[in-house]
Design a protein around this motif. Structure first.
Motif, short mmCIF file in Angstrom:
data_model
loop_
_atom_site.label_atom_id
_atom_site.label_comp_id
_atom_site.label_asym_id
_atom_site.label_seq_id
_atom_site.Cartn_x
_atom_site.Cartn_y
_atom_site.Cartn_z
N GLU A 28 0.81 -1.21 0.00
CA GLU A 28 0.00 0.00 0.00
C GLU A 28 0.85 1.27 0.00
OE1 GLU A 28 -2.42 -3.30 1.71
OE2 GLU A 28 -0.39 -2.54 2.02
N ALA A 29 2.00 1.25 0.69
CA ALA A 29 2.83 2.45 0.77
C ALA A 29 3.43 2.80 -0.60
CB ALA A 29 3.93 2.26 1.81
N GLU A 30 3.82 1.80 -1.37
CA GLU A 30 4.45 2.04 -2.66
C GLU A 30 3.44 2.20 -3.79
OE1 GLU A 30 8.00 -0.50 -3.38
OE2 GLU A 30 7.37 -1.52 -1.55
N LEU A 31 2.29 1.54 -3.65
CA LEU A 31 1.26 1.61 -4.69
C LEU A 31 -0.10 1.74 -4.01
CD1 LEU A 31 0.71 1.51 -7.72
CD2 LEU A 31 0.54 -0.97 -7.56
N PRO A 32 -0.52 2.97 -3.66
CA PRO A 32 -1.80 3.15 -2.97
C PRO A 32 -2.96 2.63 -3.80
CG PRO A 32 -0.48 5.16 -2.89
CD PRO A 32 0.20 4.22 -3.86
N PRO A 33 -3.87 1.87 -3.19
CA PRO A 33 -4.95 1.27 -3.96
C PRO A 33 -6.18 2.16 -4.12
CG PRO A 33 -4.99 0.43 -1.72
CD PRO A 33 -3.82 1.39 -1.80
N GLU A 34 -6.18 3.36 -3.55
CA GLU A 34 -7.38 4.21 -3.58
C GLU A 34 -7.79 4.54 -5.02
OE1 GLU A 34 -4.89 4.66 -1.52
OE2 GLU A 34 -5.88 4.17 0.38
N ASN A 35 -6.83 4.96 -5.83
CA ASN A 35 -7.15 5.31 -7.21
C ASN A 35 -7.64 4.10 -8.00
OD1 ASN A 35 -6.38 7.97 -6.75
ND2 ASN A 35 -4.27 7.62 -7.43
N LEU A 36 -7.08 2.94 -7.69
CA LEU A 36 -7.53 1.72 -8.36
C LEU A 36 -8.97 1.39 -7.98
CD1 LEU A 36 -4.34 -0.50 -7.91
CD2 LEU A 36 -4.88 1.09 -9.76
N LYS A 37 -9.30 1.59 -6.70
CA LYS A 37 -10.67 1.32 -6.25
C LYS A 37 -11.66 2.28 -6.92
CE LYS A 37 -9.36 -0.52 -1.71
NZ LYS A 37 -9.42 -0.30 -0.24
N LYS A 38 -11.27 3.55 -7.04
CA LYS A 38 -12.16 4.52 -7.68
C LYS A 38 -12.40 4.15 -9.15
CE LYS A 38 -10.85 8.46 -4.75
NZ LYS A 38 -10.20 9.79 -4.71
N ARG A 39 -11.34 3.75 -9.82
CA ARG A 39 -11.48 3.37 -11.23
C ARG A 39 -12.37 2.13 -11.36
NH1 ARG A 39 -12.43 4.61 -16.23
NH2 ARG A 39 -11.57 3.11 -17.74
N LEU A 40 -12.20 1.16 -10.45
CA LEU A 40 -13.03 -0.04 -10.48
C LEU A 40 -14.49 0.30 -10.23
CD1 LEU A 40 -13.11 -3.12 -10.70
CD2 LEU A 40 -12.67 -3.25 -8.25
N GLU A 41 -14.76 1.18 -9.25
CA GLU A 41 -16.13 1.60 -8.99
C GLU A 41 -16.73 2.33 -10.19
OE1 GLU A 41 -15.85 3.94 -5.49
OE2 GLU A 41 -15.48 2.23 -4.14
N GLN A 42 -15.92 3.12 -10.85
CA GLN A 42 -16.40 3.85 -12.03
C GLN A 42 -16.80 2.87 -13.13
OE1 GLN A 42 -13.49 6.49 -13.66
NE2 GLN A 42 -14.83 7.26 -15.28
#
Length: 516
Positions: free
Chosen positions: A378-392
């Motif tokens: 998580e520190a090197e590759l935060p998953p927040e943006n990935l989750k937003k894209r998946l939800e979109q």
């Protein structure tokens, strides 16, 4: 006699040549450089000999240590044979008595849904060496796979010959599926489960996993089964088309019975690469002796755009420093996005292109997010943006699946009355309504709830009207004052339509194309 020159007498000296002086100087310089070069070379040879001597000494020491360890292990194994044999014989006698005792017990006690009851049924089939009944019971309870994983090793320990029992149990589907028309039901999971559960049942009770209690005849039979499976590869479509569950079963068979062949490592390597997405493949590859080939295998996976699979292999063999996981995962997402874009540009599949492209990107996002969670990235590759894209993407998919709204000019009645009059009927009091226009059924969009009626429901025409062409005396079957004043609109006070599809103002949204 010639006169001898007097030392004290001055004589004329010959002047040295400058060229001769330069020649002598160059000779001295060349000798000095040659001596320095030879000296350095000799020093290098001495240092190299010292390093080789020290390395050789370390190897000799390691070899002596390994030899001593091997001799001690052999001595321990030799001394433990008698004890292991005694334990095995006593166990066989005990199991024989238990098997004879259960021969008359056709209905073992215990509920199948209960863990103890399930164990009792498994033990009963193992004691009686009823391999087919055992297999049918296990293969039919996939929903209880975790409970079976816990209970089967204990049940197999009740077999007189667990290894032979397991081979007979899975023989219906491995090495060749003999079920005929029932081949659609994949039972590779059951084969792997039973093979994994056999290992604790055949471990030597004295020295542990270093020796498996599998007889020579059973091991030879296991080798024949492995050869049969390899010969059947052509029928399965070759190495590239063989099913992953079959590969997993084959590997687990080799590991369980200890029949891994070092001469077939290339075959194992190709099979592992072909089924690299399987979660257990990295561990199986190491158990098959492919640890030294892992760097080349990881590079091959990367070249095949399987970077997320390569990440699992790097962590299994400790090559994270050589193959950093975060750049691999980012490259995998980038390649997945390119593949999705190429799908959208395909003119031959325009109808499903958006759906297939979204599914491709969603699959990649989920795989990367799982890697991030599993390996704490998580520190090197935060998953927040990935989750937003998946939800979109999921939101877009849901919106496309919504049924189309009913058009505003759709001439349907909100009541359960008869057919709707023609469009010009509201403009004339003497308009004619044919009795053959439509049956008195409701025509409405299945996606909308029933609208509340603002006027009394239209009464259905009497049954006598159907089947005749005589027009009714009254064109509308209700008072002319209640006739609608404008085609396509509902008379009376404005109605509050229920909120639907994200709007609550009573205005139908624009159509959105649905992909199916």
């Amino acid at each position: 006699m010639g006169s001898v020159p007097n030392p004290g007498e001055l004589t004329e000296l010959t002047q040295p040549s400058f060229d001769e002086f330069q020649h002598q100087t160059s000779l001295m310089t060349g000798c000095t450089l040659m001596w320095k070069e030879l000296s350095d070379h000799i020093s290098s040879l001495e240092a190299n000999l010292m390093r080789q001597s020290e390395a050789l000494e370390r190897k000799i020491e390691a070899l002596d240590s390994e030899t001593k360890t091997s001799l001690d292990s052999l001595k321990k194994r030799e001394l433990s044979i008698d004890d292991s044999v005694k334990i095995a014989v006593n166990r066989v006698e005990l199991l024989k008595k238990d098997a004879l005792k259960t021969l008359n017990d056709d209905n073992p006690d215990g509920e199948v849904d209960n863990g103890d009851g399930l164990l009792q049924i498994l033990k009963s089939t193992c004691l009686r060496m009823e391999a087919k009944e055992f297999w049918n019971f296990v293969s039919g309870r996939k929903k209880d796979i975790e409970l079976l994983r816990e209970k089967i090793p204990e049940a197999l320990s009740e077999c007189i010959d667990p290894a032979k029992f397991v081979m007979e149990a899975i023989s219906e589907v491995f090495p060749v599926d003999k079920r005929g028309n029932e081949r659609g039901n994949d039972l590779g999971w059951a084969c792997v489960l039973v093979l994994e559960s056999l290992i604790p049942a055949v471990v030597d009770p004295v020295i542990g996993k270093s020796r498996m209690l599998i007889t020579w005849s059973v091991k030879e039979k296991a080798k024949e089964i492995a050869e049969t499976w390899k010969r059947s590869l052509e029928e399965r479509g070759g190495i590239d088309n063989v099913k992953t569950p079959d590969v997993h079963t084959f590997f687990q068979h080799l590991i369980t019975f200890g029949i891994v062949n070092e001469e077939e490592l290339d075959l194992y390597r190709k099979l592992v690469i072909g089924s690299a997405w399987r979660k257990q493949m990295p561990k199986l590859a190491v158990s098959l002796g492919l640890g030294d080939k892992m760097p080349d295998m990881i590079e091959e996976l990367i070249s095949k755009v399987q970077q997320h699979d390569a990440v699992h292999f790097t962590y299994e063999v400790g090559l994270v420093d050589r193959f950093p996981p975060v750049p691999l995962l980012k490259a995998f997402l980038k390649d997945a996005k390119k593949a999705a874009s190429s799908i959208l540009e395909d003119p031959n599949n325009a109808g499903r292109a958006a759906q297939l492209a979204a599914r491709k990107e969603q699959s990649a996002l989920r795989a990367v997010m799982k890697c991030i969670e599993e390996y704490k990235l998580e520190a090197e590759l935060p998953p927040e943006n990935l989750k937003k894209r998946l939800e979109q993407l999921e939101k877009t998919k849901t919106e496309k699946r919504k049924p189309a709204a009913v058009p505003a000019n759709k001439r349907t009645r909100a009541s359960n009355g008869g057919p709707m009059p023609p469009a010009k009927a509201g403009r004339s009091t003497n308009a004619y309504v044919s009795s053959f226009a439509a049956p008195p059924s409701i025509v409405r969009s299945p996606s909308h709830p029933q609208y509340p009626a603002a006027v009394p429901a239209y009464p259905s025409p009497p049954p006598a009207m159907y089947g005749t062409q005589t027009p009714p005396t009254c064109p509308y079957m209700y008072s002319p004052e209640a006739a609608p004043q404008q085609a396509g609109s509902y008379p009376g006070a404005p109605m509050n339509y229920p909120a639907y599809g994200g709007y609550g103002n009573g205005i139908a949204p624009a159509y959105q194309q649905a992909y199916y």
